[in-house]
Design a protein around this motif. Structure first.
Motif, PDB file in Angstrom:
ATOM      1  N   PHE A  24       0.835  -1.202   0.000  1.00  0.00           N
ATOM      2  CA  PHE A  24       0.000   0.000   0.000  1.00  0.00           C
ATOM      3  C   PHE A  24       0.870   1.253   0.000  1.00  0.00           C
ATOM      4  O   PHE A  24       1.984   1.261   0.536  1.00  0.00           O
ATOM      5  CB  PHE A  24      -0.932   0.002   1.212  1.00  0.00           C
ATOM      6  CG  PHE A  24      -1.912  -1.128   1.229  1.00  0.00           C
ATOM      7  CD1 PHE A  24      -3.047  -1.095   0.447  1.00  0.00           C
ATOM      8  CD2 PHE A  24      -1.680  -2.250   2.016  1.00  0.00           C
ATOM      9  CE1 PHE A  24      -3.953  -2.143   0.445  1.00  0.00           C
ATOM     10  CE2 PHE A  24      -2.570  -3.305   2.024  1.00  0.00           C
ATOM     11  CZ  PHE A  24      -3.712  -3.263   1.238  1.00  0.00           C
ATOM     12  N   ARG A  25       0.347   2.317  -0.550  1.00  0.00           N
ATOM     13  CA  ARG A  25       0.997   3.616  -0.445  1.00  0.00           C
ATOM     14  C   ARG A  25       0.759   4.174   0.962  1.00  0.00           C
ATOM     15  O   ARG A  25      -0.186   3.764   1.651  1.00  0.00           O
ATOM     16  CB  ARG A  25       0.439   4.581  -1.497  1.00  0.00           C
ATOM     17  CG  ARG A  25       0.683   4.135  -2.932  1.00  0.00           C
ATOM     18  CD  ARG A  25       0.364   5.256  -3.917  1.00  0.00           C
ATOM     19  NE  ARG A  25      -1.029   5.677  -3.823  1.00  0.00           N
ATOM     20  CZ  ARG A  25      -2.023   5.133  -4.518  1.00  0.00           C
ATOM     21  NH1 ARG A  25      -1.788   4.127  -5.343  1.00  0.00           N
ATOM     22  NH2 ARG A  25      -3.258   5.590  -4.390  1.00  0.00           N
ATOM     23  N   PRO A  26       1.597   5.099   1.433  1.00  0.00           N
ATOM     24  CA  PRO A  26       1.409   5.647   2.784  1.00  0.00           C
ATOM     25  C   PRO A  26       0.011   6.206   3.024  1.00  0.00           C
ATOM     26  O   PRO A  26      -0.555   6.033   4.110  1.00  0.00           O
ATOM     27  CB  PRO A  26       2.478   6.753   2.857  1.00  0.00           C
ATOM     28  CG  PRO A  26       3.558   6.271   1.958  1.00  0.00           C
ATOM     29  CD  PRO A  26       2.842   5.596   0.813  1.00  0.00           C
ATOM     30  N   GLU A  27      -0.572   6.855   2.012  1.00  0.00           N
ATOM     31  CA  GLU A  27      -1.927   7.413   2.177  1.00  0.00           C
ATOM     32  C   GLU A  27      -2.958   6.303   2.356  1.00  0.00           C
ATOM     33  O   GLU A  27      -3.923   6.452   3.115  1.00  0.00           O
ATOM     34  CB  GLU A  27      -2.288   8.268   0.966  1.00  0.00           C
ATOM     35  CG  GLU A  27      -1.418   9.510   0.777  1.00  0.00           C
ATOM     36  CD  GLU A  27      -0.059   9.195   0.162  1.00  0.00           C
ATOM     37  OE1 GLU A  27       0.140   8.034  -0.293  1.00  0.00           O
ATOM     38  OE2 GLU A  27       0.795  10.091   0.139  1.00  0.00           O
ATOM     39  N   GLU A  28      -2.758   5.196   1.661  1.00  0.00           N
ATOM     40  CA  GLU A  28      -3.680   4.063   1.773  1.00  0.00           C
ATOM     41  C   GLU A  28      -3.519   3.367   3.122  1.00  0.00           C
ATOM     42  O   GLU A  28      -4.507   2.969   3.751  1.00  0.00           O
ATOM     43  CB  GLU A  28      -3.447   3.097   0.617  1.00  0.00           C
ATOM     44  CG  GLU A  28      -3.807   3.705  -0.725  1.00  0.00           C
ATOM     45  CD  GLU A  28      -3.213   2.958  -1.903  1.00  0.00           C
ATOM     46  OE1 GLU A  28      -3.687   3.194  -3.027  1.00  0.00           O
ATOM     47  OE2 GLU A  28      -2.290   2.147  -1.706  1.00  0.00           O
ATOM     48  N   ALA A  29      -2.272   3.236   3.582  1.00  0.00           N
ATOM     49  CA  ALA A  29      -2.034   2.659   4.902  1.00  0.00           C
ATOM     50  C   ALA A  29      -2.690   3.515   5.983  1.00  0.00           C
ATOM     51  O   ALA A  29      -3.248   2.994   6.959  1.00  0.00           O
ATOM     52  CB  ALA A  29      -0.532   2.528   5.161  1.00  0.00           C
ATOM     53  N   ALA A  30      -2.652   4.834   5.801  1.00  0.00           N
ATOM     54  CA  ALA A  30      -3.290   5.727   6.768  1.00  0.00           C
ATOM     55  C   ALA A  30      -4.805   5.567   6.759  1.00  0.00           C
ATOM     56  O   ALA A  30      -5.467   5.640   7.811  1.00  0.00           O
ATOM     57  CB  ALA A  30      -2.903   7.178   6.492  1.00  0.00           C
ATOM     58  N   LEU A  31      -5.387   5.352   5.578  1.00  0.00           N
ATOM     59  CA  LEU A  31      -6.833   5.105   5.495  1.00  0.00           C
ATOM     60  C   LEU A  31      -7.203   3.821   6.241  1.00  0.00           C
ATOM     61  O   LEU A  31      -8.229   3.777   6.938  1.00  0.00           O
ATOM     62  CB  LEU A  31      -7.266   5.006   4.034  1.00  0.00           C
ATOM     63  CG  LEU A  31      -7.309   6.309   3.240  1.00  0.00           C
ATOM     64  CD1 LEU A  31      -7.604   6.023   1.770  1.00  0.00           C
ATOM     65  CD2 LEU A  31      -8.353   7.253   3.819  1.00  0.00           C
ATOM     66  N   LEU A  32      -6.388   2.788   6.109  1.00  0.00           N
ATOM     67  CA  LEU A  32      -6.640   1.538   6.829  1.00  0.00           C
ATOM     68  C   LEU A  32      -6.478   1.747   8.333  1.00  0.00           C
ATOM     69  O   LEU A  32      -7.260   1.211   9.129  1.00  0.00           O
ATOM     70  CB  LEU A  32      -5.698   0.445   6.336  1.00  0.00           C
ATOM     71  CG  LEU A  32      -5.947  -0.045   4.908  1.00  0.00           C
ATOM     72  CD1 LEU A  32      -4.843  -0.999   4.469  1.00  0.00           C
ATOM     73  CD2 LEU A  32      -7.316  -0.733   4.797  1.00  0.00           C
ATOM     74  N   GLY A 202     -11.464  -3.486   1.218  1.00  0.00           N
ATOM     75  CA  GLY A 202     -12.159  -3.877  -0.011  1.00  0.00           C
ATOM     76  C   GLY A 202     -12.146  -2.758  -1.045  1.00  0.00           C
ATOM     77  O   GLY A 202     -11.963  -3.027  -2.243  1.00  0.00           O
ATOM     78  N   ARG A 203     -12.315  -1.526  -0.614  1.00  0.00           N
ATOM     79  CA  ARG A 203     -12.279  -0.406  -1.563  1.00  0.00           C
ATOM     80  C   ARG A 203     -10.897  -0.262  -2.193  1.00  0.00           C
ATOM     81  O   ARG A 203     -10.768  -0.038  -3.393  1.00  0.00           O
ATOM     82  CB  ARG A 203     -12.663   0.907  -0.856  1.00  0.00           C
ATOM     83  CG  ARG A 203     -14.150   1.020  -0.538  1.00  0.00           C
ATOM     84  CD  ARG A 203     -14.523   2.443  -0.148  1.00  0.00           C
ATOM     85  NE  ARG A 203     -13.843   2.881   1.082  1.00  0.00           N
ATOM     86  CZ  ARG A 203     -14.314   2.684   2.298  1.00  0.00           C
ATOM     87  NH1 ARG A 203     -15.460   2.046   2.488  1.00  0.00           N
ATOM     88  NH2 ARG A 203     -13.651   3.129   3.352  1.00  0.00           N
ATOM     89  N   LEU A 204      -9.867  -0.412  -1.372  1.00  0.00           N
ATOM     90  CA  LEU A 204      -8.502  -0.290  -1.893  1.00  0.00           C
ATOM     91  C   LEU A 204      -8.192  -1.436  -2.865  1.00  0.00           C
ATOM     92  O   LEU A 204      -7.571  -1.229  -3.904  1.00  0.00           O
ATOM     93  CB  LEU A 204      -7.494  -0.271  -0.753  1.00  0.00           C
ATOM     94  CG  LEU A 204      -7.515   0.977   0.126  1.00  0.00           C
ATOM     95  CD1 LEU A 204      -6.521   0.833   1.268  1.00  0.00           C
ATOM     96  CD2 LEU A 204      -7.228   2.236  -0.685  1.00  0.00           C
ATOM     97  N   ALA A 205      -8.625  -2.638  -2.499  1.00  0.00           N
ATOM     98  CA  ALA A 205      -8.387  -3.780  -3.385  1.00  0.00           C
ATOM     99  C   ALA A 205      -9.147  -3.606  -4.703  1.00  0.00           C
ATOM    100  O   ALA A 205      -8.631  -3.895  -5.793  1.00  0.00           O
ATOM    101  CB  ALA A 205      -8.825  -5.074  -2.703  1.00  0.00           C
ATOM    102  N   GLY A 206     -10.365  -3.098  -4.614  1.00  0.00           N
ATOM    103  CA  GLY A 206     -11.156  -2.877  -5.817  1.00  0.00           C
ATOM    104  C   GLY A 206     -10.581  -1.796  -6.714  1.00  0.00           C
ATOM    105  O   GLY A 206     -10.778  -1.813  -7.933  1.00  0.00           O
ATOM    106  N   ALA A 207      -9.840  -0.864  -6.084  1.00  0.00           N
ATOM    107  CA  ALA A 207      -9.236   0.215  -6.869  1.00  0.00           C
ATOM    108  C   ALA A 207      -7.872  -0.188  -7.417  1.00  0.00           C
ATOM    109  O   ALA A 207      -7.167   0.625  -8.030  1.00  0.00           O
ATOM    110  CB  ALA A 207      -9.081   1.457  -6.012  1.00  0.00           C
ATOM    111  N   GLY A 208      -7.484  -1.446  -7.135  1.00  0.00           N
ATOM    112  CA  GLY A 208      -6.214  -1.928  -7.656  1.00  0.00           C
ATOM    113  C   GLY A 208      -5.022  -1.472  -6.867  1.00  0.00           C
ATOM    114  O   GLY A 208      -3.903  -1.370  -7.400  1.00  0.00           O
ATOM    115  N   ALA A 209      -5.238  -1.221  -5.542  1.00  0.00           N
ATOM    116  CA  ALA A 209      -4.143  -0.710  -4.721  1.00  0.00           C
ATOM    117  C   ALA A 209      -3.138  -1.793  -4.380  1.00  0.00           C
ATOM    118  O   ALA A 209      -2.009  -1.495  -4.018  1.00  0.00           O
ATOM    119  CB  ALA A 209      -4.696  -0.109  -3.422  1.00  0.00           C
TER     120      ALA A 209
END
Length: 210
Positions: A24-32, A202-209
């Motif tokens: 994950f990117r840092p922004e995505e890790a922060a969302l999680l 699930g949103r991140l996986a669906g967005a191809g993260a």
């Protein structure tokens, strides 16, 4: 009644869940991290306790619900910050972190029941990685945590032994998995499919993260 403490970092990119990057990117890790913290605080709000205290490293954001008291974390190592959190309490206290979004009031219930402290001095929730996800003390004593090596495979064993060596009667909560890696995230989301954490993953996986 018991004080319920949550030790957490504000979900800021680059400062939380760094072991999730990559994939994950840092922004995505922060969302999680934010989703995990929201799930944790929701469980805390639903639990029957005297005080609900977020011991926070960082600044509260829009993710903070009403009904949670916020106190800044102390400095020092993790053992010192945990010890300082217990030092805030004058009666029974149970501390959890933000790494177990599968947390529910039912999992906490044994340590928060009316008879939770009858014949019991401490509650211990082991983590599958060798650490611990919960620690409860009938009479909070910071010395019980100071010097315990943190974030190593033997952390939980050393902490539990510290309690027993102090002559405390210890009861155990169920073991839980911390979210440290991407694999942990997938497994925990499967355990708690209705959680905010699972939805965010699930949103991140669906967005191809990933």
């Amino acid at each position: 009644m018991t004080t319920l403490l949550v030790l957490a970092k504000a979900p800021v990119a680059g400062r939380v869940k760094t072991r999730l990057t990559p994939p994950f990117r840092p922004e995505e890790a922060a969302l999680l991290a934010e989703a995990a913290l929201c799930d944790t605080l929701a469980a805390v709000l639903a639990a029957p306790v005297r005080r609900r205290v977020l011991v926070l490293d960082g600044v509260p954001g829009g993710w903070l619900p009403a009904g949670i008291e916020v106190i800044p974390q102390s400095g020092g190592g993790l053992d010192e910050r945990l010890a300082a959190a217990f030092g805030l309490c004058t009666g029974p206290a149970l501390l959890v972190g933000m790494d177990t979004p599968q947390l529910t009031p039912e999992l906490l219930a044994p340590a928060l029941a009316p008879d939770a402290w009858q014949g019991c001095d401490a509650w211990f929730g082991p983590a599958l990685d060798g650490g611990f996800w919960a620690l409860g003390l009938a009479a909070p004593d910071p010395a019980l945590l100071l010097g315990v090596p943190m974030s190593v495979p033997e952390t939980g064993a050393v902490q539990r032994a510290r309690l027993l060596d102090a002559g405390l009667a210890v009861r155990d909560l169920p073991p839980l998995r911390d979210v440290d890696t991407a694999r942990d995230a997938t497994l925990v989301a499967a355990e708690a499919p209705d959680s905010r954490f699972a939805a965010a993953l699930g949103r991140l996986a669906g967005a191809g993260a990933r």
